[in-house]
Scaffold this motif. Structure first.
Motif, PDB file in Angstrom:
ATOM      1  N   LEU A   8       2.294 -12.237   3.239  1.00  0.00           N
ATOM      2  CA  LEU A   8       1.556 -11.029   2.878  1.00  0.00           C
ATOM      3  C   LEU A   8       0.495 -10.703   3.914  1.00  0.00           C
ATOM      4  O   LEU A   8       0.250  -9.534   4.234  1.00  0.00           O
ATOM      5  CB  LEU A   8       0.915 -11.188   1.503  1.00  0.00           C
ATOM      6  N   TYR A   9      -0.170 -11.747   4.421  1.00  0.00           N
ATOM      7  CA  TYR A   9      -1.190 -11.535   5.472  1.00  0.00           C
ATOM      8  C   TYR A   9      -0.549 -10.896   6.700  1.00  0.00           C
ATOM      9  O   TYR A   9      -1.087  -9.945   7.282  1.00  0.00           O
ATOM     10  CB  TYR A   9      -1.844 -12.875   5.833  1.00  0.00           C
ATOM     11  N   VAL A  10       0.626 -11.419   7.061  1.00  0.00           N
ATOM     12  CA  VAL A  10       1.363 -10.833   8.197  1.00  0.00           C
ATOM     13  C   VAL A  10       1.735  -9.379   7.890  1.00  0.00           C
ATOM     14  O   VAL A  10       1.595  -8.491   8.741  1.00  0.00           O
ATOM     15  CB  VAL A  10       2.635 -11.664   8.492  1.00  0.00           C
ATOM     16  N   GLY A  11       2.169  -9.146   6.651  1.00  0.00           N
ATOM     17  CA  GLY A  11       2.555  -7.798   6.253  1.00  0.00           C
ATOM     18  C   GLY A  11       1.403  -6.815   6.321  1.00  0.00           C
ATOM     19  O   GLY A  11       1.560  -5.689   6.831  1.00  0.00           O
ATOM     20  N   PHE A  12       0.242  -7.213   5.818  1.00  0.00           N
ATOM     21  CA  PHE A  12      -0.911  -6.307   5.847  1.00  0.00           C
ATOM     22  C   PHE A  12      -1.414  -6.080   7.271  1.00  0.00           C
ATOM     23  O   PHE A  12      -1.932  -4.998   7.583  1.00  0.00           O
ATOM     24  CB  PHE A  12      -2.042  -6.856   4.974  1.00  0.00           C
ATOM     25  N   SER A  13      -1.260  -7.067   8.123  1.00  0.00           N
ATOM     26  CA  SER A  13      -1.650  -6.849   9.519  1.00  0.00           C
ATOM     27  C   SER A  13      -0.765  -5.789  10.172  1.00  0.00           C
ATOM     28  O   SER A  13      -1.210  -5.049  11.058  1.00  0.00           O
ATOM     29  CB  SER A  13      -1.557  -8.167  10.296  1.00  0.00           C
ATOM     30  N   ALA A  17      -2.076  -1.325  10.570  1.00  0.00           N
ATOM     31  CA  ALA A  17      -2.141  -0.797  11.931  1.00  0.00           C
ATOM     32  C   ALA A  17      -2.281   0.721  11.863  1.00  0.00           C
ATOM     33  O   ALA A  17      -1.661   1.358  11.002  1.00  0.00           O
ATOM     34  CB  ALA A  17      -0.886  -1.192  12.705  1.00  0.00           C
ATOM     35  N   PRO A  18      -3.089   1.331  12.724  1.00  0.00           N
ATOM     36  CA  PRO A  18      -3.384   2.768  12.600  1.00  0.00           C
ATOM     37  C   PRO A  18      -2.147   3.658  12.514  1.00  0.00           C
ATOM     38  O   PRO A  18      -2.089   4.573  11.690  1.00  0.00           O
ATOM     39  CB  PRO A  18      -4.199   3.068  13.868  1.00  0.00           C
ATOM     40  N   ASN A  19      -1.143   3.396  13.356  1.00  0.00           N
ATOM     41  CA  ASN A  19       0.040   4.281  13.336  1.00  0.00           C
ATOM     42  C   ASN A  19       0.834   4.136  12.037  1.00  0.00           C
ATOM     43  O   ASN A  19       1.281   5.128  11.457  1.00  0.00           O
ATOM     44  CB  ASN A  19       0.932   3.986  14.546  1.00  0.00           C
ATOM     45  N   VAL A  20       1.001   2.919  11.528  1.00  0.00           N
ATOM     46  CA  VAL A  20       1.732   2.712  10.269  1.00  0.00           C
ATOM     47  C   VAL A  20       0.952   3.300   9.101  1.00  0.00           C
ATOM     48  O   VAL A  20       1.510   3.937   8.206  1.00  0.00           O
ATOM     49  CB  VAL A  20       2.006   1.205  10.036  1.00  0.00           C
ATOM     50  N   LEU A  21      -0.361   3.109   9.116  1.00  0.00           N
ATOM     51  CA  LEU A  21      -1.216   3.653   8.058  1.00  0.00           C
ATOM     52  C   LEU A  21      -1.137   5.176   8.031  1.00  0.00           C
ATOM     53  O   LEU A  21      -1.085   5.798   6.955  1.00  0.00           O
ATOM     54  CB  LEU A  21      -2.658   3.203   8.284  1.00  0.00           C
ATOM     55  N   LEU A  22      -1.103   5.784   9.207  1.00  0.00           N
ATOM     56  CA  LEU A  22      -0.999   7.246   9.301  1.00  0.00           C
ATOM     57  C   LEU A  22       0.308   7.743   8.685  1.00  0.00           C
ATOM     58  O   LEU A  22       0.306   8.693   7.894  1.00  0.00           O
ATOM     59  CB  LEU A  22      -1.082   7.681  10.765  1.00  0.00           C
ATOM     60  N   TYR A  23       1.422   7.080   9.008  1.00  0.00           N
ATOM     61  CA  TYR A  23       2.718   7.525   8.475  1.00  0.00           C
ATOM     62  C   TYR A  23       2.830   7.262   6.979  1.00  0.00           C
ATOM     63  O   TYR A  23       3.500   8.006   6.258  1.00  0.00           O
ATOM     64  CB  TYR A  23       3.866   6.866   9.241  1.00  0.00           C
ATOM     65  N   LEU A  56      10.637   7.411  15.679  1.00  0.00           N
ATOM     66  CA  LEU A  56       9.584   6.444  15.396  1.00  0.00           C
ATOM     67  C   LEU A  56      10.116   5.027  15.531  1.00  0.00           C
ATOM     68  O   LEU A  56      11.324   4.806  15.599  1.00  0.00           O
ATOM     69  CB  LEU A  56       9.040   6.652  13.975  1.00  0.00           C
ATOM     70  N   ASP A  57       9.186   4.055  15.555  1.00  0.00           N
ATOM     71  CA  ASP A  57       9.636   2.668  15.493  1.00  0.00           C
ATOM     72  C   ASP A  57      10.136   2.381  14.075  1.00  0.00           C
ATOM     73  O   ASP A  57       9.855   3.125  13.125  1.00  0.00           O
ATOM     74  CB  ASP A  57       8.509   1.712  15.866  1.00  0.00           C
ATOM     75  N   ALA A  58      10.886   1.308  13.905  1.00  0.00           N
ATOM     76  CA  ALA A  58      11.570   1.037  12.633  1.00  0.00           C
ATOM     77  C   ALA A  58      10.607   0.940  11.465  1.00  0.00           C
ATOM     78  O   ALA A  58      10.840   1.530  10.396  1.00  0.00           O
ATOM     79  CB  ALA A  58      12.376  -0.255  12.754  1.00  0.00           C
ATOM     80  N   THR A  59       9.492   0.225  11.632  1.00  0.00           N
ATOM     81  CA  THR A  59       8.546   0.034  10.530  1.00  0.00           C
ATOM     82  C   THR A  59       7.933   1.358  10.105  1.00  0.00           C
ATOM     83  O   THR A  59       7.870   1.680   8.905  1.00  0.00           O
ATOM     84  CB  THR A  59       7.436  -0.956  10.930  1.00  0.00           C
ATOM     85  N   SER A  60       7.474   2.156  11.049  1.00  0.00           N
ATOM     86  CA  SER A  60       6.859   3.450  10.738  1.00  0.00           C
ATOM     87  C   SER A  60       7.858   4.374  10.049  1.00  0.00           C
ATOM     88  O   SER A  60       7.509   5.097   9.109  1.00  0.00           O
ATOM     89  CB  SER A  60       6.335   4.119  12.009  1.00  0.00           C
ATOM     90  N   ALA A  61       9.120   4.343  10.507  1.00  0.00           N
ATOM     91  CA  ALA A  61      10.143   5.215   9.917  1.00  0.00           C
ATOM     92  C   ALA A  61      10.389   4.867   8.451  1.00  0.00           C
ATOM     93  O   ALA A  61      10.412   5.751   7.585  1.00  0.00           O
ATOM     94  CB  ALA A  61      11.446   5.096  10.714  1.00  0.00           C
ATOM     95  N   ILE A  62      10.554   3.586   8.149  1.00  0.00           N
ATOM     96  CA  ILE A  62      10.826   3.168   6.769  1.00  0.00           C
ATOM     97  C   ILE A  62       9.618   3.420   5.882  1.00  0.00           C
ATOM     98  O   ILE A  62       9.748   3.843   4.729  1.00  0.00           O
ATOM     99  CB  ILE A  62      11.233   1.680   6.734  1.00  0.00           C
ATOM    100  N   VAL A  63       8.424   3.194   6.406  1.00  0.00           N
ATOM    101  CA  VAL A  63       7.191   3.428   5.636  1.00  0.00           C
ATOM    102  C   VAL A  63       7.043   4.916   5.312  1.00  0.00           C
ATOM    103  O   VAL A  63       6.662   5.293   4.198  1.00  0.00           O
ATOM    104  CB  VAL A  63       5.967   2.903   6.417  1.00  0.00           C
ATOM    105  N   LEU A  64       7.352   5.783   6.288  1.00  0.00           N
ATOM    106  CA  LEU A  64       7.270   7.228   6.060  1.00  0.00           C
ATOM    107  C   LEU A  64       8.232   7.663   4.953  1.00  0.00           C
ATOM    108  O   LEU A  64       7.850   8.383   4.026  1.00  0.00           O
ATOM    109  CB  LEU A  64       7.608   7.969   7.364  1.00  0.00           C
ATOM    110  N   LEU A  65       9.486   7.231   5.034  1.00  0.00           N
ATOM    111  CA  LEU A  65      10.488   7.634   4.048  1.00  0.00           C
ATOM    112  C   LEU A  65      10.177   7.053   2.667  1.00  0.00           C
ATOM    113  O   LEU A  65      10.353   7.732   1.647  1.00  0.00           O
ATOM    114  CB  LEU A  65      11.881   7.190   4.503  1.00  0.00           C
ATOM    115  N   ALA A  66       9.693   5.804   2.632  1.00  0.00           N
ATOM    116  CA  ALA A  66       9.336   5.197   1.342  1.00  0.00           C
ATOM    117  C   ALA A  66       8.150   5.924   0.718  1.00  0.00           C
ATOM    118  O   ALA A  66       8.089   6.112  -0.503  1.00  0.00           O
ATOM    119  CB  ALA A  66       9.007   3.718   1.527  1.00  0.00           C
TER     120      ALA A  66
END
Length: 508
Positions: A8-13, A17-23, A56-66
């Motif tokens: 979870l700590y790894v996940g929250f790090s 991140a600013p770009n993931v938080l923005l998406y 987008l990078d994979a993480t940002s893309a999935i976070v945006l769609l979710a």
């Protein structure tokens, strides 16, 4: 446990991140707007933004769609509560008591309970996603076509049994929905059925025009016939917040809806829609005062809203753990992941832990963002009700037409909405519950496909439903509910005939 906390700590790090938080924020905002607009829905919103996610990078893309997915679950309750127009199909049940609360001046409380229930359900179900993904996903895979058909049939019978009105009326409405669901291309043979030459009916009758017609248009027709329209005063701050009694009455529905929605979410199909229907039926059956349901019971908002948001997280269990989509929305998200070279499945957590745990952590963040977004807007939403009906209802009508037309760009859908509005008006005049029509329409394609696949597996033998233990148990429970529901009706008819026979003998 230590390993989970480290993950979870790894996940929250990753998630903070600013770009993931923005998406995550952008996805939540878009999802809320998609949920508010009738007819758009999360699938359309995700499909429209899918090409954007490829850059987008994979993480940002999935976070945006979710974020769009569970944001739409939040936003769908707004128009359901304020105007009796389901912004999203999962919000159909919220219309019933949410709108009645609005008519009693408790719109703010209903919106607040919906937002808090969605937050609680979303947060708790994420913990379930984190801890229970592998065993729950493997259990869901034990369901073949016979079990799936038995489950859907049991769901229909259970909802009819738990309804506060006549079980026969509920079954009649569900049957009407099932019949409407047979319109369109036969999934097994490819032949077009009951389209009467209309090409637009090839894909069947859409849920959106039916739901908007039965709930939105019929409400306009019913209210327009009243001699005077109710006046809505400017709400004070304390009126926007739920009372102590409303918080207390919502506590257990929050919990039941969360657990129920998460468990239903892992089963293939329109899980968030089914979960909200089942949750409403259970809350009405368990209530000490079931007569309040349909007249502004807060449990009728808290339960379904918790259930449909919990089902959203549940749908990610088979998607992430096994790479099996539990519905069209997870299927689109799997496509987005594969574009980025990621194969969802058992190896995802081991090979790309940053992506998996970053996605889980982003859901925590997204739920908090949605709560912060929605609660301050409650007062603004309630103020809309001060608009005179002479101005508000034409605007709602235009809103309905544009929302329905935007789904497929079809004038036929507007015609379907109009016919369903008139039908809903007549049915409500005769005290029929229209919600089972929508449920029947949603379940019809899945029930038909699983039924015919089962017969294909058994070379046409119906014994397959009784030789497979899980299917047999569910069908037995369904038959028991049917007998319990219609038993009193049959006994009354038998008693009436016996009395009539005795009266005829006495006369003779």
């Amino acid at each position: 446990m230590t390993e989970t906390l480290h993950n979870l700590y790894v996940g929250f790090s990753v998630a903070l991140a600013p770009n993931v938080l923005l998406y995550a924020f952008v996805g939540c905002v878009i999802g809320t707007l998609v949920g508010v607009l009738p007819g758009v829905g999360p699938l359309a919103g995700i499909s429209l933004l899918l090409p954007v996610s490829f850059g987008l990078d994979a993480t940002s893309a999935i976070v945006l769609l979710a974020g769009i997915y569970y944001g739409a679950m939040y936003g769908g309750s707004t128009t359901s509560i304020l105007m009796r127009i389901p912004g999203e199909a999962a919000s159909v049940m919220t219309c019933i008591d949410g709108y009645e609360m609005t008519r009693k001046g408790r719109a703010g409380a209903a919106l607040a309970i919906a937002a808090v229930g969605s937050f609680i359900a979303g947060t708790v179900s994420i913990i379930g996603l984190m801890l229970l993904a592998p065993p729950l996903a493997s259990f869901a895979l034990r369901f073949g076509p016979p079990e799936y058909f038995a489950l859907l049939l049991l769901g229909l019978l259970a909802l009819a049994y738990m309804s506060s009105g006549s079980m026969l009326k509920s079954l009649a409405m569900a049957t009407l929905g099932l019949l409407l669901g047979t319109i369109g291309i036969d999934p097994m043979t490819g032949f077009v059925r009951f389209s009467y030459g209309l090409i637009e009916l090839g894909d069947g009758i859409g849920v959106v025009p039916v739901a908007v017609g039965l709930f939105g248009i019929s409400e306009i027709l019913l209210t327009a016939g009243q001699p005077s329209t109710p006046r809505v005063k400017q709400p004070r701050l304390k009126e926007l917040l739920p009372s102590r009694a409303e918080w207390r009455d919502s506590f257990w529905p929050f919990g039941r809806g969360t657990v129920l929605g998460f468990l239903i979410g892992i089963i293939p199909g329109s899980a968030h829609i089914i979960a909200s229907f089942v949750s409403y039926a259970i809350e009405r059956r368990l209530s000490k005062r079931p007569e309040r349901f349909g007249h502004g019971a807060i449990e009728g908002v808290a339960g379904p809203e918790s259930a449909n948001n919990a089902a959203t997280s549940g749908a990610f269990v088979p998607m992430l753990a096994l790479g099996v989509p539990s519905g069209p929305i997870p299927a689109v998200m799997i496509a987005a992941m594969m574009v980025h070279g990621i194969s969802p499945g058992p190896l995802l957590i081991a090979q790309q832990p940053e992506l998996f745990w970053g996605f889980v952590a982003s859901m925590y963040v997204g739920n908090l963002v949605l709560l912060i977004l929605n609660l301050p807007l409650v007062g603004i939403f309630v103020t809309i009700l001060r608009i005179p009906y002479s101005l508000l209802y034409p605007a709602i009508l235009i809103f309905c037409i544009l929302g329905v037309y935007a789904v497929n760009g079809s004038v036929v859908d507007i015609g379907i909405m109009t016919v369903m509005g008139a039908l809903g008006y007549v049915l409500r005049k005769f005290d029929f519950d229209t919600a089972p029509v929508v449920l029947g329409l949603i379940l019809a394609p899945m029930m038909e496909m699983s039924f015919r696949q089962s017969l294909a597996m058994s070379s046409g033998s119906y014994a397959i439903f009784f030789t497979r233990p899980i299917a047999a148990v569910m069908l037995t429970v369904g038959l028991s509910l049917l007998l319990l529901g219609i038993g009193p009706f049959l006994m009354k008819r038998l008693d009436w005939r016996q009395r009539l026979g005795f009266a005829a003998k006495d006369t003779a």
